[in-house]
Design a protein around this motif. Structure first.
Motif, short mmCIF file in Angstrom:
data_model
loop_
_atom_site.label_atom_id
_atom_site.label_comp_id
_atom_site.label_asym_id
_atom_site.label_seq_id
_atom_site.Cartn_x
_atom_site.Cartn_y
_atom_site.Cartn_z
N LYS A 43 -3.71 -40.03 118.30
CA LYS A 43 -3.41 -40.52 116.95
C LYS A 43 -1.97 -41.01 116.86
O LYS A 43 -1.70 -42.02 116.23
CB LYS A 43 -3.68 -39.42 115.93
N MET A 46 -1.72 -44.37 118.60
CA MET A 46 -2.33 -45.41 117.78
C MET A 46 -1.42 -45.80 116.61
O MET A 46 -1.30 -46.97 116.26
CB MET A 46 -3.69 -44.97 117.25
N GLU A 47 -0.75 -44.83 116.00
CA GLU A 47 0.18 -45.12 114.91
C GLU A 47 1.36 -45.95 115.40
O GLU A 47 1.81 -46.87 114.72
CB GLU A 47 0.67 -43.82 114.25
N LYS A 50 0.00 -49.45 115.96
CA LYS A 50 -0.27 -50.08 114.67
C LYS A 50 1.02 -50.50 113.98
O LYS A 50 1.13 -51.60 113.46
CB LYS A 50 -1.06 -49.12 113.78
N LYS A 51 2.02 -49.62 113.98
CA LYS A 51 3.29 -49.89 113.32
C LYS A 51 4.01 -51.09 113.95
O LYS A 51 4.64 -51.88 113.25
CB LYS A 51 4.18 -48.65 113.41
N VAL A 54 0.60 -54.58 114.26
CA VAL A 54 -0.14 -55.12 113.11
C VAL A 54 0.70 -56.11 112.29
O VAL A 54 0.22 -57.18 111.95
CB VAL A 54 -0.72 -53.98 112.25
#
Length: 70
Positions: A43, A46-47, A50-51, A54
């Motif tokens: 997790k 993934m954060e 993503k940060k 994205v």
């Protein structure tokens, strides 16, 4: 020129993968590939991805591979 850093661990980048000009070191890449999906580390990774990725993808930044300089 400032050495690029891994978007996950922050260590200077020597090798690994590059996604939309963002870098993930070989060590973090291997950990991510071999990690179970339901862990806290997964997790966290993934954060971090993503940060860092994205906003670039949403912004529509167009990259041309032939113009890319590492």
């Amino acid at each position: 020129m400032k050495k690029q850093r891994c978007i996950i661990c922050g260590k200077p980048m020597n090798n690994g993968i590059i996604i939309y000009r963002r870098k993930i070191c070989k060590c973090c890449e291997e950990r991510l590939l071999n990690m179970e999906c339901n862990t806290d580390f997964y997790k966290y990774y993934m954060e971090c991805i993503k940060k860092n990725l994205v906003p670039v993808i949403i912004r529509g930044e167009e990259l041309k591979c032939q113009n890319y300089h590492y």
